[in-house]
Design a protein around this motif. Structure first.
Motif, PDB file in Angstrom:
ATOM      1  N   THR A 222      32.950  80.390  70.476  1.00  0.00           N
ATOM      2  CA  THR A 222      31.528  80.585  70.762  1.00  0.00           C
ATOM      3  C   THR A 222      30.711  80.665  69.478  1.00  0.00           C
ATOM      4  O   THR A 222      29.493  80.551  69.505  1.00  0.00           O
ATOM      5  CB  THR A 222      31.287  81.870  71.585  1.00  0.00           C
ATOM      6  OG1 THR A 222      31.923  82.979  70.933  1.00  0.00           O
ATOM      7  CG2 THR A 222      31.816  81.728  72.995  1.00  0.00           C
ATOM      8  N   LYS A 223      31.386  80.846  68.361  1.00  0.00           N
ATOM      9  CA  LYS A 223      30.712  80.876  67.062  1.00  0.00           C
ATOM     10  C   LYS A 223      30.520  79.453  66.559  1.00  0.00           C
ATOM     11  O   LYS A 223      31.421  78.634  66.631  1.00  0.00           O
ATOM     12  CB  LYS A 223      31.553  81.672  66.054  1.00  0.00           C
ATOM     13  CG  LYS A 223      30.947  81.750  64.665  1.00  0.00           C
ATOM     14  CD  LYS A 223      31.855  82.544  63.736  1.00  0.00           C
ATOM     15  CE  LYS A 223      31.298  82.591  62.326  1.00  0.00           C
ATOM     16  NZ  LYS A 223      32.183  83.345  61.395  1.00  0.00           N
ATOM     17  N   VAL A 224      29.315  79.168  66.070  1.00  0.00           N
ATOM     18  CA  VAL A 224      29.010  77.843  65.530  1.00  0.00           C
ATOM     19  C   VAL A 224      28.592  77.993  64.072  1.00  0.00           C
ATOM     20  O   VAL A 224      27.640  78.709  63.757  1.00  0.00           O
ATOM     21  CB  VAL A 224      27.886  77.152  66.317  1.00  0.00           C
ATOM     22  CG1 VAL A 224      27.562  75.789  65.696  1.00  0.00           C
ATOM     23  CG2 VAL A 224      28.278  76.996  67.778  1.00  0.00           C
ATOM     24  N   GLY A 225      29.296  77.315  63.178  1.00  0.00           N
ATOM     25  CA  GLY A 225      28.991  77.394  61.765  1.00  0.00           C
ATOM     26  C   GLY A 225      29.577  78.641  61.120  1.00  0.00           C
ATOM     27  O   GLY A 225      30.111  79.529  61.791  1.00  0.00           O
ATOM     28  N   GLY A 226      29.483  78.693  59.798  1.00  0.00           N
ATOM     29  CA  GLY A 226      30.006  79.851  59.075  1.00  0.00           C
ATOM     30  C   GLY A 226      31.482  79.709  58.772  1.00  0.00           C
ATOM     31  O   GLY A 226      32.108  78.692  59.060  1.00  0.00           O
ATOM     32  N   LYS A 227      32.050  80.769  58.226  1.00  0.00           N
ATOM     33  CA  LYS A 227      33.455  80.707  57.828  1.00  0.00           C
ATOM     34  C   LYS A 227      34.385  80.758  59.034  1.00  0.00           C
ATOM     35  O   LYS A 227      34.013  81.228  60.112  1.00  0.00           O
ATOM     36  CB  LYS A 227      33.779  81.871  56.885  1.00  0.00           C
ATOM     37  CG  LYS A 227      33.786  83.236  57.539  1.00  0.00           C
ATOM     38  CD  LYS A 227      34.293  84.290  56.547  1.00  0.00           C
ATOM     39  CE  LYS A 227      34.429  85.651  57.236  1.00  0.00           C
ATOM     40  NZ  LYS A 227      34.998  86.677  56.331  1.00  0.00           N
ATOM     41  N   PHE A 228      35.598  80.299  58.819  1.00  0.00           N
ATOM     42  CA  PHE A 228      36.605  80.307  59.873  1.00  0.00           C
ATOM     43  C   PHE A 228      37.416  81.592  59.749  1.00  0.00           C
ATOM     44  O   PHE A 228      38.120  81.799  58.755  1.00  0.00           O
ATOM     45  CB  PHE A 228      37.516  79.084  59.751  1.00  0.00           C
ATOM     46  CG  PHE A 228      36.873  77.813  60.219  1.00  0.00           C
ATOM     47  CD1 PHE A 228      37.268  77.222  61.406  1.00  0.00           C
ATOM     48  CD2 PHE A 228      35.856  77.219  59.482  1.00  0.00           C
ATOM     49  CE1 PHE A 228      36.681  76.043  61.847  1.00  0.00           C
ATOM     50  CE2 PHE A 228      35.256  76.048  59.911  1.00  0.00           C
ATOM     51  CZ  PHE A 228      35.662  75.457  61.089  1.00  0.00           C
ATOM     52  N   ASP A 229      37.290  82.452  60.750  1.00  0.00           N
ATOM     53  CA  ASP A 229      37.922  83.758  60.703  1.00  0.00           C
ATOM     54  C   ASP A 229      39.414  83.680  60.998  1.00  0.00           C
ATOM     55  O   ASP A 229      39.885  82.809  61.736  1.00  0.00           O
ATOM     56  CB  ASP A 229      37.260  84.700  61.715  1.00  0.00           C
ATOM     57  CG  ASP A 229      35.794  84.932  61.409  1.00  0.00           C
ATOM     58  OD1 ASP A 229      35.467  85.122  60.228  1.00  0.00           O
ATOM     59  OD2 ASP A 229      34.977  84.901  62.351  1.00  0.00           O
ATOM     60  N   ASN A 230      40.144  84.628  60.438  1.00  0.00           N
ATOM     61  CA  ASN A 230      41.568  84.755  60.719  1.00  0.00           C
ATOM     62  C   ASN A 230      41.768  85.159  62.177  1.00  0.00           C
ATOM     63  O   ASN A 230      41.153  86.132  62.626  1.00  0.00           O
ATOM     64  CB  ASN A 230      42.177  85.799  59.783  1.00  0.00           C
ATOM     65  CG  ASN A 230      43.661  85.981  60.005  1.00  0.00           C
ATOM     66  OD1 ASN A 230      44.080  86.588  60.982  1.00  0.00           O
ATOM     67  ND2 ASN A 230      44.450  85.456  59.087  1.00  0.00           N
ATOM     68  N   PRO A 231      42.588  84.410  62.956  1.00  0.00           N
ATOM     69  CA  PRO A 231      42.771  84.720  64.376  1.00  0.00           C
ATOM     70  C   PRO A 231      43.205  86.160  64.637  1.00  0.00           C
ATOM     71  O   PRO A 231      42.713  86.797  65.578  1.00  0.00           O
ATOM     72  CB  PRO A 231      43.849  83.730  64.815  1.00  0.00           C
ATOM     73  CG  PRO A 231      43.708  82.594  63.866  1.00  0.00           C
ATOM     74  CD  PRO A 231      43.341  83.216  62.553  1.00  0.00           C
ATOM     75  N   PHE A 232      44.124  86.668  63.814  1.00  0.00           N
ATOM     76  CA  PHE A 232      44.596  88.035  64.006  1.00  0.00           C
ATOM     77  C   PHE A 232      43.460  89.025  63.785  1.00  0.00           C
ATOM     78  O   PHE A 232      43.323  90.006  64.526  1.00  0.00           O
ATOM     79  CB  PHE A 232      45.746  88.336  63.043  1.00  0.00           C
ATOM     80  CG  PHE A 232      46.294  89.736  63.167  1.00  0.00           C
ATOM     81  CD1 PHE A 232      47.087  90.088  64.251  1.00  0.00           C
ATOM     82  CD2 PHE A 232      45.988  90.705  62.221  1.00  0.00           C
ATOM     83  CE1 PHE A 232      47.580  91.386  64.382  1.00  0.00           C
ATOM     84  CE2 PHE A 232      46.470  91.993  62.344  1.00  0.00           C
ATOM     85  CZ  PHE A 232      47.275  92.338  63.429  1.00  0.00           C
ATOM     86  N   LYS A 233      42.636  88.775  62.795  1.00  0.00           N
ATOM     87  CA  LYS A 233      41.500  89.635  62.507  1.00  0.00           C
ATOM     88  C   LYS A 233      40.516  89.646  63.680  1.00  0.00           C
ATOM     89  O   LYS A 233      40.001  90.699  64.066  1.00  0.00           O
ATOM     90  CB  LYS A 233      40.786  89.161  61.239  1.00  0.00           C
ATOM     91  CG  LYS A 233      39.578  89.996  60.862  1.00  0.00           C
ATOM     92  CD  LYS A 233      38.905  89.436  59.615  1.00  0.00           C
ATOM     93  CE  LYS A 233      37.634  90.229  59.281  1.00  0.00           C
ATOM     94  NZ  LYS A 233      36.943  89.658  58.083  1.00  0.00           N
ATOM     95  N   VAL A 234      40.265  88.479  64.249  1.00  0.00           N
ATOM     96  CA  VAL A 234      39.358  88.379  65.397  1.00  0.00           C
ATOM     97  C   VAL A 234      39.917  89.145  66.588  1.00  0.00           C
ATOM     98  O   VAL A 234      39.185  89.851  67.289  1.00  0.00           O
ATOM     99  CB  VAL A 234      39.121  86.905  65.784  1.00  0.00           C
ATOM    100  CG1 VAL A 234      38.274  86.812  67.053  1.00  0.00           C
ATOM    101  CG2 VAL A 234      38.439  86.153  64.649  1.00  0.00           C
ATOM    102  N   LEU A 235      41.228  89.027  66.819  1.00  0.00           N
ATOM    103  CA  LEU A 235      41.855  89.720  67.942  1.00  0.00           C
ATOM    104  C   LEU A 235      41.740  91.235  67.775  1.00  0.00           C
ATOM    105  O   LEU A 235      41.471  91.954  68.748  1.00  0.00           O
ATOM    106  CB  LEU A 235      43.326  89.314  68.046  1.00  0.00           C
ATOM    107  CG  LEU A 235      44.092  89.836  69.268  1.00  0.00           C
ATOM    108  CD1 LEU A 235      43.464  89.317  70.552  1.00  0.00           C
ATOM    109  CD2 LEU A 235      45.554  89.418  69.199  1.00  0.00           C
TER     110      LEU A 235
END
Length: 279
Positions: A222-235
């Motif tokens: 759902t995020k558009v643009g910006g840095k690509f976050d670490n999946p584990f961090k997002v979870l």
């Protein structure tokens, strides 16, 4: 590959076609349920608030975003069944253990399906109410994402890879074990019912097991643009936002396994009927 295996090996388009046809029927019938689940996952709400949200938006927005999953699912199911069989068959002919061949075939088909991820990415954006004004339709989203580069189309790739391959392994192995042990009914209604129940029960189990990966995937996409976050961090962030309880990661799981029961039941039944026709 031996000369004998090579001489016998011909790509069978019928498996690709059966998967494609089953997906068309499946997506058309289950898209509204899928969108309801999406809203629960995204906003962490119960089914009634999510249902009222869709109701207030009206019928026009109910099927908004159906083109990406229609394109993605038809191609995905075609690749899922077609590539699985095209990989499994020669491995068996070469003397591989049948379960090893099935596992490799399923992992290969699941990984290949990830090529179609841009469709899933666009669907997620169109289904999110906060993007209703900013993005008009499927083509518009594809054009806008292009500004951020090719990587933007594949945001959330890791949870998709972790979901696709293992879930395909589970589906094909459980499905074939079920079919080999269940009675072969001559009655058309009984046979169709068994095909539906087989697909439905597998769908319920696998969709529940891999549900947190879908939660992670949706929040990343759902995020558009910006840095690509670490999946584990997002979870971890989702976990904290929802009160630090594992069960809150499963908001929408009831509707999800209900959708999976219907969706995979329809898909498996449609696949078997189309297969009987084309073969």
């Amino acid at each position: 590959m031996s000369e004998g295996v090579l001489s016998d090996y011909i790509i069978d388009w019928r498996e690709f076609f059966c998967g494609w046809g089953a997906a068309i029927i499946n997506v058309t019938l289950t898209y509204p349920i899928n969108k309801l689940i999406f809203r629960q996952i995204l906003h962490g709400t119960q089914i009634i608030p999510a249902f009222l949200q869709l109701k207030n938006e009206g019928f026009y927005y109910l099927y908004r975003g159906i083109l990406p999953p229609m394109c993605q699912k038809t191609l995905s199911m075609s690749l899922m069944f077609g590539i699985y069989e095209e990989v499994r068959r020669p491995l068996v002919q070469l003397g591989f253990n049948p379960y090893t061949a099935k596992t490799i075939g399923a992992l290969t088909s699941g990984t290949t399906e990830a090529i179609l991820m841009p469709f899933e990415r666009v669907q997620t954006i169109l289904a999110d109410s906060k993007h209703h004004i900013e993005y008009k339709n499927t083509i518009h989203v594809f054009k806008e994402l292009k500004k951020y580069g090719i990587r933007e189309y594949y945001r959330g790739l890791v949870p998709i890879l972790l979901r696709n391959g293992p879930s395909n392994v589970g589906f094909f192995i459980i499905r074939e074990e079920f079919q080999s042990r269940f009675p072969k009914y001559e009655n058309h209604l009984l046979r169709t019912s068994c095909e539906f129940i087989c697909g439905a029960m597998i769908g319920v189990v696998l969709s529940t097991v891999f549900y947190p990966l879908n939660v992670l995937k949706i929040h990343m996409q759902t995020k558009v643009g910006g840095k690509f976050d670490n999946p584990f961090k997002v979870l971890v962030e989702i976990y904290k936002e929802r009160g630090g309880k594992i069960r809150y990661l499963y908001y929408g799981v009831q509707m999800n396994y209900t959708r999976a029961f219907i969706s995979w039941g329809i898909m498996n039944t449609a696949y078997e009927h189309i297969k009987n026709f084309v073969y």
